[in-house]
Design a protein around this motif. Structure first.
Motif, PDB file in Angstrom:
ATOM      1  N   ASN A 276      36.051  36.441  49.735  1.00 58.02           N
ATOM      2  CA  ASN A 276      36.889  35.368  50.280  1.00 58.02           C
ATOM      3  C   ASN A 276      37.617  34.616  49.173  1.00 58.02           C
ATOM      4  O   ASN A 276      38.803  34.277  49.307  1.00 58.02           O
ATOM      5  N   TYR A 277      36.911  34.358  48.096  1.00 60.10           N
ATOM      6  CA  TYR A 277      37.528  33.640  46.967  1.00 60.10           C
ATOM      7  C   TYR A 277      38.665  34.465  46.368  1.00 60.10           C
ATOM      8  O   TYR A 277      39.781  33.956  46.160  1.00 60.10           O
ATOM      9  N   GLU A 278      38.422  35.741  46.100  1.00 60.80           N
ATOM     10  CA  GLU A 278      39.443  36.584  45.476  1.00 60.80           C
ATOM     11  C   GLU A 278      40.646  36.791  46.399  1.00 60.80           C
ATOM     12  O   GLU A 278      41.774  36.920  45.923  1.00 60.80           O
ATOM     13  N   ARG A 279      40.411  36.809  47.679  1.00 61.57           N
ATOM     14  CA  ARG A 279      41.514  36.981  48.619  1.00 61.57           C
ATOM     15  C   ARG A 279      42.453  35.773  48.626  1.00 61.57           C
ATOM     16  O   ARG A 279      43.669  35.912  48.784  1.00 61.57           O
ATOM     17  N   GLU A 280      41.889  34.577  48.421  1.00 61.37           N
ATOM     18  CA  GLU A 280      42.687  33.362  48.578  1.00 61.37           C
ATOM     19  C   GLU A 280      43.195  32.766  47.266  1.00 61.37           C
ATOM     20  O   GLU A 280      44.202  32.054  47.265  1.00 61.37           O
ATOM     21  N   VAL A 281      42.532  33.011  46.151  1.00 61.93           N
ATOM     22  CA  VAL A 281      42.949  32.383  44.903  1.00 61.93           C
ATOM     23  C   VAL A 281      44.210  33.041  44.362  1.00 61.93           C
ATOM     24  O   VAL A 281      44.396  34.253  44.483  1.00 61.93           O
ATOM     25  N   LYS A 282      45.087  32.226  43.770  1.00 63.41           N
ATOM     26  CA  LYS A 282      46.315  32.737  43.175  1.00 63.41           C
ATOM     27  C   LYS A 282      46.037  33.074  41.714  1.00 63.41           C
ATOM     28  O   LYS A 282      45.968  32.194  40.858  1.00 63.41           O
ATOM     29  N   SER A 283      45.885  34.353  41.446  1.00 62.28           N
ATOM     30  CA  SER A 283      45.583  34.789  40.084  1.00 62.28           C
ATOM     31  C   SER A 283      45.851  36.273  39.942  1.00 62.28           C
ATOM     32  O   SER A 283      45.741  37.030  40.911  1.00 62.28           O
ATOM     33  N   ASN A 284      46.185  36.675  38.733  1.00 58.61           N
ATOM     34  CA  ASN A 284      46.362  38.099  38.454  1.00 58.61           C
ATOM     35  C   ASN A 284      45.026  38.795  38.239  1.00 58.61           C
ATOM     36  O   ASN A 284      44.950  40.017  38.218  1.00 58.61           O
TER      37      ASN A 284
ATOM     38  N   LYS B 282      41.739  26.858  46.317  1.00 62.93           N
ATOM     39  CA  LYS B 282      42.842  25.893  46.268  1.00 62.93           C
ATOM     40  C   LYS B 282      42.867  25.154  44.930  1.00 62.93           C
ATOM     41  O   LYS B 282      43.929  24.956  44.326  1.00 62.93           O
ATOM     42  N   ILE B 283      41.711  24.731  44.467  1.00 63.74           N
ATOM     43  CA  ILE B 283      41.647  24.012  43.193  1.00 63.74           C
ATOM     44  C   ILE B 283      41.983  24.951  42.037  1.00 63.74           C
ATOM     45  O   ILE B 283      42.749  24.600  41.129  1.00 63.74           O
ATOM     46  N   HIS B 284      41.451  26.148  42.066  1.00 66.31           N
ATOM     47  CA  HIS B 284      41.674  27.102  40.981  1.00 66.31           C
ATOM     48  C   HIS B 284      43.071  27.726  41.023  1.00 66.31           C
ATOM     49  O   HIS B 284      43.446  28.459  40.097  1.00 66.31           O
ATOM     50  N   SER B 285      43.827  27.430  42.074  1.00 63.36           N
ATOM     51  CA  SER B 285      45.201  27.932  42.169  1.00 63.36           C
ATOM     52  C   SER B 285      46.233  26.914  41.680  1.00 63.36           C
ATOM     53  O   SER B 285      47.434  27.207  41.664  1.00 63.36           O
TER      54      SER B 285
END
Length: 334
Positions: A263-271, A127-130
């Motif tokens: 879990n992190y890669e599934r949820e973070v908004k990033s290319n 959430k923070i990194h998105s």
């Protein structure tokens, strides 16, 4: 003791500034010691209905004009994430107390448990990194453009007095000289981050006690020195042995780390979906920061004028500075 002296002054400060009314507190409010770190002392102010954290800043690890205002501005920006505390008041005038002051939301919960709460941590980081960065964010936060070189500069700065001190053993000095040289010799790996640029807001202090795990919601607190940088900063530090062993005696297994990554890669908004590679490159430089800070803090603890001294922290620092521990930690790299 400083924390007891400050407690009495906080009562008077709240009354004289009118903050008791502004915060909706009754005249029967209480001030209680909550916790302290190396550079902050925290209290709760409460009246049985409302409850806040009153934070007193006694020092800084970063070169900013006002440490407490930097933290306040960062927290206000991060509120959009829904997983950080809300900030209500800041005073960096030092007119009444000689320290910077911050009042923020009190959050109910317990520290993170590595064996049960890794998925919650991955959700918080995602959430923070998105958060979509804006141009104005670069006016609020320090930006680190070269994560490996910045760690080398930071390590040299932290180690300067340690390496010159006559009370430090030759063995310890030689270890850090070799470590710094290895870091210099491998800093060309910086190109990976430049060719695959990914910038987020990092907390930079993600030990288990800076998480509040609640029944319904969980949070990341203590935004003393956030920076805009590659997400490997927070993710590496969160998973590193120097972090998991700091407040607990826990070392994450490969399976636990892999589950966290998924879990992190599934949820973070990033290319980008290469967090493992980023972490692998950055890890020894994270250890340079962690161990160099321990060396710096070890000398600080010998200064009788240091405002805050925690025996548990000193014990952990001395454990980390054992040669066998440091060599094991870095055995995969040099």
């Amino acid at each position: 003791m400083l924390r007891n002296i400050l407690k009495d002054k906080i009562y008077d400060y709240l009354k004289e500034t009118g903050l008791v009314k502004d915060l909706g507190l009754s005249d029967k409010y209480r001030v209680k010691f909550l916790a302290q770190g190396e550079y902050n002392i925290n209290y709760t102010i409460e009246d049985g209905i409302s409850k806040y954290v009153f934070r007193v800043n006694t020092g800084s690890q970063i070169d900013v004009e006002s440490q407490i205002r930097y933290e306040y501005n960062g927290i206000k920006r991060l509120e959009v994430s829904g997983v950080t505390p809300k900030a209500y008041f800041v005073d960096d005038s030092k007119d009444y107390l000689e320290y910077g002051l911050l009042i923020m939301e009190f959050l109910e919960g317990k520290p993170l448990n590595y064996s049960t709460d890794l998925n919650r941590a991955a959700n918080i980081f995602s959430k923070i990194h998105s958060i979509d960065l804006k141009d104005t964010d670069f006016n609020i936060f320090i930006e680190e453009k070269e994560v490996l070189r910045d760690r080398i500069k930071e390590g040299k700065k932290l180690l300067k007095d340690f390496l010159a001190s006559p009370i430090v053993s030759c063995e310890l000095k030689n270890f850090f000289y070799k470590f710094l040289q290895w870091a210099e010799d491998n800093k060309a790996n910086e190109r990976y981050f430049k060719e695959n640029k990914w910038q987020v807001i990092n907390n930079t202090e993600v030990n288990s006690h800076n998480f509040i795990i609640g029944q319904e919601k969980s949070y990341l607190i203590d935004w003393e020195k956030p920076v805009i940088s590659d997400p490997c900063q927070d993710i590496t530090q969160f998973l590193a042995d120097t972090t998991t062993l700091w407040k607990t005696d826990y070392i994450l297994s490969k399976d636990e780390k892999e589950n966290f990554f998924r879990n992190y890669e599934r949820e973070v908004k990033s290319n980008y979906k290469d967090i493992r590679e980023r972490v692998n490159i950055y890890t020894p430089y994270l250890y340079l920061r962690a161990l160099a800070w321990c060396a710096y803090a070890w000398l600080e603890y010998r200064n009788p004028e240091k405002d805050i001294k925690n025996q548990d922290t000193l014990n952990k620092i001395e454990n980390y500075l054992q040669l066998d521990f440091m060599k094991r930690l870095l055995s995969d790299w040099f």
